[in-house]
Design a protein around this motif. Sequence first.
Motif, PDB file in Angstrom:
ATOM      1  N   ASN A 188     -15.714 -40.872  91.032  1.00  0.00           N
ATOM      2  CA  ASN A 188     -14.294 -40.589  90.817  1.00  0.00           C
ATOM      3  C   ASN A 188     -13.425 -41.134  91.937  1.00  0.00           C
ATOM      4  O   ASN A 188     -12.299 -41.568  91.680  1.00  0.00           O
ATOM      5  CB  ASN A 188     -14.076 -39.089  90.619  1.00  0.00           C
ATOM      6  N   LEU A 189     -13.919 -41.114  93.171  1.00  0.00           N
ATOM      7  CA  LEU A 189     -13.149 -41.722  94.261  1.00  0.00           C
ATOM      8  C   LEU A 189     -12.984 -43.212  94.014  1.00  0.00           C
ATOM      9  O   LEU A 189     -11.914 -43.772  94.263  1.00  0.00           O
ATOM     10  CB  LEU A 189     -13.848 -41.493  95.605  1.00  0.00           C
ATOM     11  N   GLN A 190     -14.015 -43.852  93.510  1.00  0.00           N
ATOM     12  CA  GLN A 190     -13.957 -45.296  93.292  1.00  0.00           C
ATOM     13  C   GLN A 190     -13.014 -45.695  92.154  1.00  0.00           C
ATOM     14  O   GLN A 190     -12.570 -46.824  92.101  1.00  0.00           O
ATOM     15  CB  GLN A 190     -15.359 -45.859  93.044  1.00  0.00           C
ATOM     16  N   LYS A 191     -12.723 -44.767  91.260  1.00  0.00           N
ATOM     17  CA  LYS A 191     -11.803 -45.121  90.168  1.00  0.00           C
ATOM     18  C   LYS A 191     -10.437 -44.434  90.293  1.00  0.00           C
ATOM     19  O   LYS A 191      -9.577 -44.643  89.461  1.00  0.00           O
ATOM     20  CB  LYS A 191     -12.442 -44.845  88.809  1.00  0.00           C
ATOM     21  N   GLY A 192     -10.272 -43.634  91.327  1.00  0.00           N
ATOM     22  CA  GLY A 192      -9.002 -42.924  91.527  1.00  0.00           C
ATOM     23  C   GLY A 192      -9.240 -41.447  91.299  1.00  0.00           C
ATOM     24  O   GLY A 192      -9.442 -41.040  90.149  1.00  0.00           O
ATOM     25  N   PHE A 193      -9.213 -40.685  92.361  1.00  0.00           N
ATOM     26  CA  PHE A 193      -9.619 -39.278  92.267  1.00  0.00           C
ATOM     27  C   PHE A 193      -8.592 -38.445  91.510  1.00  0.00           C
ATOM     28  O   PHE A 193      -7.390 -38.615  91.701  1.00  0.00           O
ATOM     29  CB  PHE A 193      -9.837 -38.702  93.677  1.00  0.00           C
ATOM     30  N   PRO A 194      -9.069 -37.512  90.659  1.00  0.00           N
ATOM     31  CA  PRO A 194      -8.139 -36.664  89.904  1.00  0.00           C
ATOM     32  C   PRO A 194      -7.297 -35.781  90.839  1.00  0.00           C
ATOM     33  O   PRO A 194      -7.726 -35.450  91.932  1.00  0.00           O
ATOM     34  CB  PRO A 194      -9.053 -35.786  89.046  1.00  0.00           C
ATOM     35  N   GLN A 195      -6.123 -35.408  90.364  1.00  0.00           N
ATOM     36  CA  GLN A 195      -5.240 -34.503  91.140  1.00  0.00           C
ATOM     37  C   GLN A 195      -5.684 -33.072  91.016  1.00  0.00           C
ATOM     38  O   GLN A 195      -6.227 -32.612  90.137  1.00  0.00           O
ATOM     39  CB  GLN A 195      -3.801 -34.623  90.657  1.00  0.00           C
ATOM     40  N   THR A 198      -9.494 -44.291  98.956  1.00  0.00           N
ATOM     41  CA  THR A 198      -8.856 -44.837  97.753  1.00  0.00           C
ATOM     42  C   THR A 198      -9.794 -45.846  97.086  1.00  0.00           C
ATOM     43  O   THR A 198     -10.717 -46.366  97.735  1.00  0.00           O
ATOM     44  CB  THR A 198      -7.549 -45.555  98.130  1.00  0.00           C
ATOM     45  N   PRO A 199      -9.565 -46.132  95.809  1.00  0.00           N
ATOM     46  CA  PRO A 199     -10.410 -47.136  95.132  1.00  0.00           C
ATOM     47  C   PRO A 199     -10.438 -48.474  95.867  1.00  0.00           C
ATOM     48  O   PRO A 199     -11.507 -49.075  95.998  1.00  0.00           O
ATOM     49  CB  PRO A 199      -9.772 -47.268  93.750  1.00  0.00           C
ATOM     50  N   ASP A 200      -9.304 -48.926  96.365  1.00  0.00           N
ATOM     51  CA  ASP A 200      -9.276 -50.202  97.096  1.00  0.00           C
ATOM     52  C   ASP A 200     -10.136 -50.145  98.348  1.00  0.00           C
ATOM     53  O   ASP A 200     -10.857 -51.087  98.656  1.00  0.00           O
ATOM     54  CB  ASP A 200      -7.842 -50.571  97.488  1.00  0.00           C
ATOM     55  N   LYS A 244      -3.546 -37.038 100.408  1.00  0.00           N
ATOM     56  CA  LYS A 244      -3.551 -37.973  99.280  1.00  0.00           C
ATOM     57  C   LYS A 244      -4.748 -38.912  99.354  1.00  0.00           C
ATOM     58  O   LYS A 244      -4.824 -39.888  98.614  1.00  0.00           O
ATOM     59  CB  LYS A 244      -2.247 -38.766  99.238  1.00  0.00           C
ATOM     60  N   LEU A 245      -5.654 -38.653 100.297  1.00  0.00           N
ATOM     61  CA  LEU A 245      -6.882 -39.431 100.518  1.00  0.00           C
ATOM     62  C   LEU A 245      -6.575 -40.872 100.908  1.00  0.00           C
ATOM     63  O   LEU A 245      -7.403 -41.758 100.726  1.00  0.00           O
ATOM     64  CB  LEU A 245      -7.799 -39.370  99.285  1.00  0.00           C
ATOM     65  N   THR A 246      -5.391 -41.087 101.455  1.00  0.00           N
ATOM     66  CA  THR A 246      -5.000 -42.441 101.857  1.00  0.00           C
ATOM     67  C   THR A 246      -5.277 -42.705 103.333  1.00  0.00           C
ATOM     68  O   THR A 246      -4.877 -43.746 103.855  1.00  0.00           O
ATOM     69  CB  THR A 246      -3.505 -42.678 101.563  1.00  0.00           C
ATOM     70  N   GLY A 247      -5.959 -41.782 103.968  1.00  0.00           N
ATOM     71  CA  GLY A 247      -6.329 -41.978 105.362  1.00  0.00           C
ATOM     72  C   GLY A 247      -5.584 -41.026 106.269  1.00  0.00           C
ATOM     73  O   GLY A 247      -4.543 -40.478 105.928  1.00  0.00           O
ATOM     74  N   GLY A 248      -6.142 -40.816 107.410  1.00  0.00           N
ATOM     75  CA  GLY A 248      -5.591 -39.917 108.424  1.00  0.00           C
ATOM     76  C   GLY A 248      -6.502 -40.074 109.623  1.00  0.00           C
ATOM     77  O   GLY A 248      -6.722 -41.198 110.085  1.00  0.00           O
ATOM     78  N   LEU A 249      -7.085 -38.993 110.063  1.00  0.00           N
ATOM     79  CA  LEU A 249      -8.122 -39.080 111.090  1.00  0.00           C
ATOM     80  C   LEU A 249      -9.304 -39.881 110.553  1.00  0.00           C
ATOM     81  O   LEU A 249      -9.881 -40.697 111.255  1.00  0.00           O
ATOM     82  CB  LEU A 249      -8.581 -37.665 111.488  1.00  0.00           C
TER      83      LEU A 249
END
Length: 109
Positions: free
Chosen positions: A102-109, A59-61, A49-54
């Motif tokens: 797109n990452l900065q505004k919320g990446f598409p699914q 995310t936009p934030d 979900k691109l919210t982090g891992g390794l």
Amino acid sequence: MHRTSQSLVVSLMLLAAAAQAAEPLPSTERQKELVRFVRQECGFCHGLKLTGGLGTPLTPDALQDKDFDGLVGTILTGRPGTAMPGWQPFITEAEARWIVRNLQKGFPQ
């Protein structure tokens, strides 16, 4: 700030905006490929979900204060000494710029 300096700053900002607006977008089909690429290849380290891992969150934030060109450079050439590879053999600079926007505004699914 002197009026001439203000005019120069405004002119430079307009030129930068025009250059960005004139940049060609990847085709619709290529955009779909890039979405899959980011979700699979980047998601491997940055989380599905691109919210982090390794890797850090994408995310936009998390990216709002990051330098745009620095992010493009990281995608293209990677980060030496880390697990972040360079993807330049597979994507162009224009495509990397599209990904960052797109990452900065919320990446598409």
